[in-house]
Motif scaffolding. Structure first.
Motif, PDB file in Angstrom:
ATOM      1  N   ARG A  13     -21.542  63.172  40.518  1.00 52.38           N
ATOM      2  CA  ARG A  13     -21.980  64.228  39.610  1.00 52.38           C
ATOM      3  C   ARG A  13     -23.506  64.297  39.594  1.00 52.38           C
ATOM      4  NH1 ARG A  13     -19.687  62.838  34.303  1.00 52.38           N
ATOM      5  NH2 ARG A  13     -17.684  62.958  35.374  1.00 52.38           N
ATOM      6  N   GLY A  14     -24.099  63.105  39.565  1.00 52.94           N
ATOM      7  CA  GLY A  14     -25.563  63.031  39.550  1.00 52.94           C
ATOM      8  C   GLY A  14     -26.147  63.671  40.794  1.00 52.94           C
ATOM      9  N   LYS A  15     -25.523  63.361  41.941  1.00 55.92           N
ATOM     10  CA  LYS A  15     -26.018  63.920  43.209  1.00 55.92           C
ATOM     11  C   LYS A  15     -25.887  65.436  43.215  1.00 55.92           C
ATOM     12  CE  LYS A  15     -25.142  59.872  46.079  1.00 55.92           C
ATOM     13  NZ  LYS A  15     -24.057  59.171  46.778  1.00 55.92           N
ATOM     14  N   LEU A  16     -24.761  65.916  42.714  1.00 57.85           N
ATOM     15  CA  LEU A  16     -24.532  67.362  42.666  1.00 57.85           C
ATOM     16  C   LEU A  16     -25.632  68.048  41.860  1.00 57.85           C
ATOM     17  CD1 LEU A  16     -20.718  68.002  42.018  1.00 57.85           C
ATOM     18  CD2 LEU A  16     -22.086  68.964  43.860  1.00 57.85           C
ATOM     19  N   ILE A  17     -25.899  67.478  40.677  1.00 55.20           N
ATOM     20  CA  ILE A  17     -26.857  68.124  39.774  1.00 55.20           C
ATOM     21  C   ILE A  17     -28.260  68.049  40.348  1.00 55.20           C
ATOM     22  CG2 ILE A  17     -27.919  67.972  37.473  1.00 55.20           C
ATOM     23  CD1 ILE A  17     -25.083  67.106  36.480  1.00 55.20           C
ATOM     24  N   SER A  18     -28.601  66.866  40.921  1.00 52.57           N
ATOM     25  CA  SER A  18     -29.962  66.749  41.440  1.00 52.57           C
ATOM     26  C   SER A  18     -30.163  67.621  42.678  1.00 52.57           C
ATOM     27  CB  SER A  18     -30.312  65.284  41.724  1.00 52.57           C
ATOM     28  OG  SER A  18     -29.374  64.752  42.618  1.00 52.57           O
ATOM     29  N   ALA A  19     -29.056  67.967  43.356  1.00 48.67           N
ATOM     30  CA  ALA A  19     -29.198  68.865  44.503  1.00 48.67           C
ATOM     31  C   ALA A  19     -29.214  70.330  44.049  1.00 48.67           C
ATOM     32  CB  ALA A  19     -28.056  68.642  45.483  1.00 48.67           C
ATOM     33  N   GLY A  20     -29.062  70.549  42.746  1.00 48.01           N
ATOM     34  CA  GLY A  20     -29.189  71.910  42.232  1.00 48.01           C
ATOM     35  C   GLY A  20     -27.871  72.619  42.020  1.00 48.01           C
ATOM     36  N   TYR A  21     -26.755  71.914  42.183  1.00 49.39           N
ATOM     37  CA  TYR A  21     -25.456  72.552  41.963  1.00 49.39           C
ATOM     38  C   TYR A  21     -25.004  72.266  40.540  1.00 49.39           C
ATOM     39  CZ  TYR A  21     -25.421  72.944  47.038  1.00 49.39           C
ATOM     40  OH  TYR A  21     -25.740  73.232  48.325  1.00 49.39           O
ATOM     41  N   ALA A  22     -25.302  73.181  39.647  1.00 48.01           N
ATOM     42  CA  ALA A  22     -24.993  72.928  38.244  1.00 48.01           C
ATOM     43  C   ALA A  22     -23.650  73.526  37.837  1.00 48.01           C
ATOM     44  CB  ALA A  22     -26.095  73.473  37.353  1.00 48.01           C
ATOM     45  N   SER A  23     -23.317  74.656  38.435  1.00 47.40           N
ATOM     46  CA  SER A  23     -22.075  75.301  38.005  1.00 47.40           C
ATOM     47  C   SER A  23     -21.034  75.249  39.115  1.00 47.40           C
ATOM     48  CB  SER A  23     -22.347  76.752  37.614  1.00 47.40           C
ATOM     49  OG  SER A  23     -22.716  77.474  38.761  1.00 47.40           O
TER      50      SER A  23
END
Lengths: 348, 272
Positions: A13-23
């Motif tokens: 989840r952290g990787k997703l968010i830090s890569a800019g995929y929030a939704s």
């Protein structure tokens, strides 16, 4: 929908968010290899994430296509539950009262508070106008307040007194956590609390209706307002209204408008009400003013009353809270826990 | 006028107050009678309501630096006659004003509620013209007691009038920065009746009787601050009876429950 609600590991989840995929929608159209590249994970892992995500968003698509087409902006109960888990409450500074209220006064809801003169309605109103300003660092909302005064009981001296006590409590809290108090000192001046309260004094019921109609515009310009307090909703509506049907219409219109504002701007609306006597079952009983149809207006109703020498609050109506009562006191520093050591919170 | 203009910004750091003419009583009220709201004084007859009211008429004329409002006052009385003798006596003991203080006290007798509703709309002109900053109604109870029957429709009409009067007075108070002081009588509380608790839970006693403010619950909603005066008869020796008097805050948005003893002297009313 947010990626934070996906049932995947925290690191993913952290990787997703830090890569800019929030939704969810932002990853729904990606290929596994692209995602693996962006997140620097194995392709297998990326396939797993996408599978979970598509399962989730697919399910939602179905619901949305069902409702969204008809009602724009409709929410699923699941989303609402999530939002509620993240939404904060305004503390009353009395932990017993907070406990029966499920943490304090809730945003997006209309809460009506009534009681006899001198029980502490205005005190509670002022306390909430101060407490809404507690910064997020201290578990508050860091918002501003709109105070609509119809009775003239709002006293700046009292606001300063309560604000001072609130600022002191925050400093103490700092000391407990051994935080750098200098960093937070800036916004804990009692005077700045006063500046963050937008105070409207209304002298007639037409003014009251006009201000409430104007609030929508005002709030869209001041989006940091997190609580609207009306002290009291009743006063101007108890003068001899010849046409009771008109009164009911005006009041329910006002209630609808306030309910809408609470939802739209994600803020708490607190209405203070007076009490009156009602002839019921052969005797006069105390009840909140403005009659039966008004009873539907607020989401929550809280009645303040004397129990012996102690002030008590009682939850009369709430869609989510059990009916309960708790003692509280009004001190020089504001609303606080009652000091008597009898059983604190009584569930019924 | 737009709704946006009803927003008051910036808020003043303090509410203007009118001194009671005695530092001890001022301390009890944290500076005196607040402007822009209604203060009610409840007491049985002969406790000192009117005395205090008269004292306020003079205090209002003091310069702002001395806690006054540097303004005239309006005295509406429904209890007769107006105590001219007493106000002369008070004047005699006051520091000399540069003007004749009696010129700045406007007096109007009230004979009925209709009469009051006749006077109220005229105030819009009179208040700014005469620089009035204090309105005293002595007493509100005398107007209402007796004029209404004790049945539901009459009482409903009565409470409608309460809110109308209060709303009008608050409107002027806000518009012109007035201090409004009303006096009210007491009613005995019967032990048997389940009494309604208004303000402090400790019941009010005067001359050893349990009392409450007249005019009931709906009127209590109409005032911002309620003060209660009471007296106690102390037997000193065999024959002498000494009367002690007290002033107490029953409820107020800015004051805690507190009380203090006072005496009435020829020079006026003083805390001890």
């Amino acid at each position: 929908m947010d990626v934070s609600s996906l049932p995947i590991s925290a690191s993913q989840r952290g990787k997703l968010i830090s890569a800019g995929y929030a939704s969810l929608s932002s990853i729904s159209s990606l290929s596994p290899s692209r995602l693996a590249l962006d997140l620097k994970i194995s392709e297998n892992e990326a396939v797993e994430i996408l599978k979970v995500a598509s399962g989730r968003s697919g399910g939602q698509d179905k619901i949305e296509s069902g409702s969204c087409a008809i009602v724009n902006g409709a929410q699923t109960a699941w989303d609402m539950l999530h939002e509620e888990e993240y939404s904060k409450c305004i503390t009353t500074s009395c932990s017993n009262l907070d406990e029966i209220l499920g943490g304090g006064i809730h945003c997006k809801e209309v809460t009506e508070i009534g009681g006899v003169p001198g029980i502490g309605k205005t005190q509670l109103g002022i306390q909430l106008a101060v407490n809404v300003q507690i910064p997020a660092d201290y578990g508050g909302l860091g918002g501003k307040a709109v105070y609509i005064d119809t009775e003239g009981s709002f006293m700046v001296e009292r606001v300063l007194q309560i604000a001072e006590a609130c600022a002191q409590d925050m400093l103490e809290y700092n000391a407990l956590l051994q935080r750098d108090s200098q960093a937070c000192l800036v916004d804990t001046q009692p005077k700045s609390f006063l500046d963050n309260i937008f105070y409207f004094r209304v002298c007639t019921y037409t003014e009251q209706i006009a201000v409430i109609n104007y609030l929508e515009k005002f709030l869209s310009e001041h989006t940091d307002v997190k609580v609207v307090i009306v002290d009291s909703i009743t006063f101007h509506f108890r003068q001899d209204f010849e046409d009771m049907a008109l009164r009911t219409r005006l009041l329910s219109g006002m209630a609808l408008k306030l309910m809408k504002l609470a939802k739209k701007f994600n803020l708490a609306v607190v209405l203070l009400n007076q009490v009156t006597t009602k002839f019921k079952e052969g005797s006069f009983q105390l009840t909140l003013a403005l009659g039966d149809s008004w009873a539907h207006a607020a989401t929550n109703r809280i009645i303040l009353y004397w129990n012996g020498n102690e002030r008590h609050a009682f939850i009369d109506k709430s869609p989510s809270l059990p009916s309960a009562s708790s003692p509280y006191t009004v001190t020089g520093r504001g609303i606080r826990n009652s000091t008597s050591n009898c059983k604190r919170v009584k569930l019924m | 006028m737009t709704p946006g203009e009803l927003l008051r910004r910036p808020l003043p750091a303090q509410t203007a107050k009118l001194t009671l003419g005695c530092p001890i009583l001022d301390r009890l009220l944290r500076g005196g009678i607040p402007c822009e709201s209604i203060t009610e004084i409840v007491a049985e007859s002969g406790t000192g309501k009117t005395q205090l009211a008269l004292q306020l008429l003079l205090a209002a004329q003091l310069p702002v630096s001395d806690g006054g409002l540097a303004a005239a006052s309006l005295y509406l009385h429904s209890e007769f006659p107006f105590p001219f003798r007493r106000i002369h006596q008070l004047l005699f003991h006051r520091p000399r004003f540069p003007h004749n203080p009696l010129d700045r006290i406007f007096i109007e007798p009230l004979h009925s509620i209709d009469h009051l509703f006749d006077v109220l709309p005229r105030l819009d002109d009179i208040i700014p013209k005469s620089n009035i900053k204090l309105i005293v109604i002595d007493s509100i109870a005398a107007l209402f007691r007796g004029e209404f029957d004790n049945n539901a429709p009459e009482l409903k009409r009565r409470s409608g009038l309460f809110f109308k009067i209060s709303s009008k007075l608050k409107f002027y108070a806000r518009k012109f920065g007035l201090a409004v002081v009303l006096t009210n009588q007491v009613t005995d509380v019967m032990e048997s009746s389940d009494n309604l608790r208004i303000g402090n839970p400790v019941s009010l006693f005067t001359s050893g009787r349990k009392v409450c403010a007249a005019l009931g619950l709906s009127w209590a909603n109409c005032v911002n601050t309620r003060l209660f005066m009471w007296r106690e008869e102390d037997r000193v020796g065999d024959e002498n009876v000494q009367t002690r008097r007290f002033l107490r805050v029953v409820f107020a948005p800015h004051l805690p429950d507190s009380s203090c003893e006072f005496v009435i002297r020829r020079e006026g009313l003083f805390g001890v």
